[in-house]
Structure formats: structure tokens, C-alpha cells
Design an enzyme around this catalytic site. Structure first.
Site, PDB file in Angstrom:
ATOM      1  N   CYS A 160       0.841  -1.196   0.000  1.00 54.33           N
ATOM      2  CA  CYS A 160       0.000   0.000   0.000  1.00 54.33           C
ATOM      3  C   CYS A 160       0.874   1.242   0.000  1.00 54.33           C
ATOM      4  O   CYS A 160       1.403   1.648   1.046  1.00 54.33           O
ATOM      5  CB  CYS A 160      -0.921  -0.005   1.220  1.00 54.33           C
ATOM      6  SG  CYS A 160      -1.992   1.446   1.320  1.00 54.33           S
ATOM      7  N   CYS A 212      -0.396   4.040   2.176  1.00 50.09           N
ATOM      8  CA  CYS A 212      -0.244   3.789   3.612  1.00 50.09           C
ATOM      9  C   CYS A 212       1.187   4.051   4.077  1.00 50.09           C
ATOM     10  O   CYS A 212       1.420   4.638   5.130  1.00 50.09           O
ATOM     11  CB  CYS A 212      -0.595   2.335   3.945  1.00 50.09           C
ATOM     12  SG  CYS A 212      -2.199   1.770   3.411  1.00 50.09           S
ATOM     13  N   ASP A 213       2.153   3.585   3.289  1.00 48.99           N
ATOM     14  CA  ASP A 213       3.543   3.549   3.742  1.00 48.99           C
ATOM     15  C   ASP A 213       4.483   4.465   2.981  1.00 48.99           C
ATOM     16  O   ASP A 213       5.657   4.588   3.336  1.00 48.99           O
ATOM     17  CB  ASP A 213       4.072   2.107   3.637  1.00 48.99           C
ATOM     18  CG  ASP A 213       3.227   1.129   4.440  1.00 48.99           C
ATOM     19  OD1 ASP A 213       2.705   1.536   5.496  1.00 48.99           O
ATOM     20  OD2 ASP A 213       3.091  -0.033   4.010  1.00 48.99           O
TER      21      ASP A 213
END
Length: 307
Positions: A132, A135-136
Site C-alpha cells: 500500500c 499507507c507507507d
């Protein structure tokens, strides 16, 4: 005994919850995670949902959940392990031993990221390997990273990472991308993105964190090493049908067999969103499925009452 149990709380499940509640059905939503929204929560920006151009994915997920909450829809966090057809009802078994029962079910458990299945992938998951980018990605600001894949998600990830990373390599096993032409145009405009064609990832390696990927040519099988500080894998999805596949017919890829009316081959069981066989898997089609599934469930319930 509920009228309807909805398994999953992504866009399809939340849409079904709204439509089911408005139809006056006694329903319950079972969600595997304590936060509703599904994959949309990990989407940086949604630009193709009608009337909401450029909305943040997390914000969209929260809006969907708020709509259901305003209607008083009940939610329960539970890991579903099996679905059993009891003729006039359907039982839903969960990991903690609780059994829920309803006259009809809507399966809306969505799908998850597929893995490469190569050495080092599991070892470095969360240590440089991610599924992701939104996300990261912030953890890799100013660094050099690789994205694996050639579809819409992979190209979107590469574009997103290019905004913050020093260098982005897009690794694709073919000589052309599958992503939408509009996305490819944006990708080609990113000066710090380089596409490595006709290559697959053989392994991921490093010390405490992932430091390099070994690539294999799909043309001549030659190998090379690429030094990276992060690897983002975007090679597709697989449906979350494991708890249902034994009793609910699925296709060869594991997707529940169901048409545009969301009717499965098991009476009283319906499938909505990414979990079912369909041509387009997008937020807007998942939301539409939620409405269609409830309409089909209502028809089924009314027919049962008439017997």
C-alpha cells in the site's frame, strides 16, 4: 434470527447496509476489522467517483460509514469462518464460536492484495516490502523505491511515490502496461520514474531492512540486482472467499459466481462488490452492487413469505 446479515463493510457492504436499513430489514453487518471502509481507506485520492472528484479515500470511507451510522445500522466485529445453508435460514460461524443466523446473506467481504511468493517477500514485509503506497509511502520520502506491476494500481502507486521519492522504478513483466492510458500519460510525465520492462522479481534481500531486489529477464532469463530502499507490490487482488468457497460456488480464480443482480447459485445468498465475478471492480460498481444485492434479497424474502 435476522432478515439479513451483510458480511463485509467496504463500499459494497455499507451500501447494502444503507439500502437494507431504508427497506426496513432487520439486519446486521459483520466486519473483519474494527474500522469500516475496506480498501478505499488505503486510497490516497479518488478522482473517478461521480460528484466527488479528488476526495481522499479515507474521508470517503468515513462518509460511507457515517451514512450507515445515521440510519442506526448495527455493526459487529467478527472473523467469519463458514457459512452454512439451513434451508429456510443461513448460519454464519465466526472464529470466537458465535453463530449468527439470518434468512438471507449478502457476501461483501472484498478482496486483498496478491503476493509475489518470492524468497524474502514475507521476511521483509513491513521492513521495506509494502502493498500500500498510500499507507507507507511517507516512510520512504527522499529514497529510491521499486513498484512491481503494470495495472492501474501499480501505475497509480508509482505516480504517487514519484511525488516524494528520489527515484521510482516500475518493474513490469511485459513490454507494455495494462493501466488506463490516462494514467500512463501521467506516469510518463514523471521525470524520476524509470520503467524496467520484461522483468520479474526473483527475490528480495537485505539485512535488517530490504535493500535490493534480484530481477530476472522474461526475454533471456538473465539476472540483475537493483538497490532499493523500498518495494511496493501491486500485482493484483484475490477475493476473500475462503470462508465461503466450500459451500458457495466460485470460479477458477475464487470469485463468487454471481451476475449483475448479485444472485449466487445458493438460494438466499447474494454477493456484492469485489468478491463476485464481474467485469469492473471499482468503488462505484461496488456501491451499485450493494443496492442491487438488497433489491434481490428483498425479492427473495418476499417470495419466501408468500409460500
Amino acid at each position: 434470527m435476522y432478515d439479513l446479515i451483510i458480511i463485509g463493510s467496504g463500499p459494497a457492504g455499507l451500501s447494502a447496509a444503507v439500502y437494507g436499513s431504508r427497506a426496513g430489514l432487520d439486519l446486521l453487518v459483520l466486519e473483519a476489522k474494527p474500522m469500516s471502509g475496506g480498501q478505499v481507506l488505503n486510497t490516497y485520492e479518488v478522482d473517478n467517483y461521480l460528484g466527488m472528484p479528488g476526495i481522499n479515500g479515507f474521508d470517503m470511507g468515513m462518509k460511507f460509514k457515517e451514512h450507515a451510522d445515521n440510519l442506526g445500522v448495527p455493526f459487529q466485529t467478527a472473523q467469519v469462518t463458514a457459512v452454512v445453508d439451513k434451508g429456510q435460514s443461513r448460519q454464519v460461524k465466526t472464529a470466537d464460536g458465535t453463530i449468527y443466523e439470518a434468512r438471507a446473506l449478502i457476501l461483501a467481504a472484498g478482496a486483498e492484495h496478491a503476493t509475489l511468493g518470492v524468497p524474502g517477500e514475507e521476511e521483509y514485509k513491513g521492513k521495506g516490502v509494502s502493498y500500500c503506497a498510500t499507507c507507507d509511502g511517507a516512510f520512504f520520502r527522499g529514497r529510491s523505491v521499486a513498484v512491481v506491476g503494470g495495472g492501474d494500481v501499480a501505475v497509480e502507486d508509482a505516480i504517487y511515490l514519484a511525488r516524494m521519492c528520489k527515484k521510482v522504478w516500475l518493474i513490469h513483466r511485459r513490454d507494455s502496461l495494462r493501466a488506463a492510458k490516462s494514467l500512463q500519460k501521467k506516469l510518463m510525465a514523471c521525470e524520476n520514474v524509470e520503467i524496467l520492462w520484461n522483468r520479474t522479481v526473483k527475490s528480495v534481500s537485505g539485512s535488517d531492512l530490504a535493500e535490493k531486489v534480484t530481477l530476472r529477464s522474461t526475454v533471456d532469463q538473465s539476472e540483475e540486482e537493483l538497490s532499493v530502499e523500498g518495494v511496493f507490490i501491486a500485482v493484483g487482488m484475490h477475493p476473500n472467499t475462503e470462508p465461503f468457497s466450500e459451500n458457495i460456488p466460485c470460479d477458477e480464480r475464487g470469485y463468487v459466481l454471481a451476475g449483475e443482480d448479485c444472485v449466487t447459485r445458493v438460494p438466499g445468498v447474494f454477493a456484492a462488490g469485489d468478491i463476485r465475478t464481474k467485469q469492473v471492480r471499482q468503488i462505484i460498481t461496488a456501491v451499485a452492487d450493494g443496492a442491487c444485492a438488497v433489491a434481490s434479497a428483498e425479492q427473495y424474502l418476499n417470495a419466501q413469505e408468500a409460500l
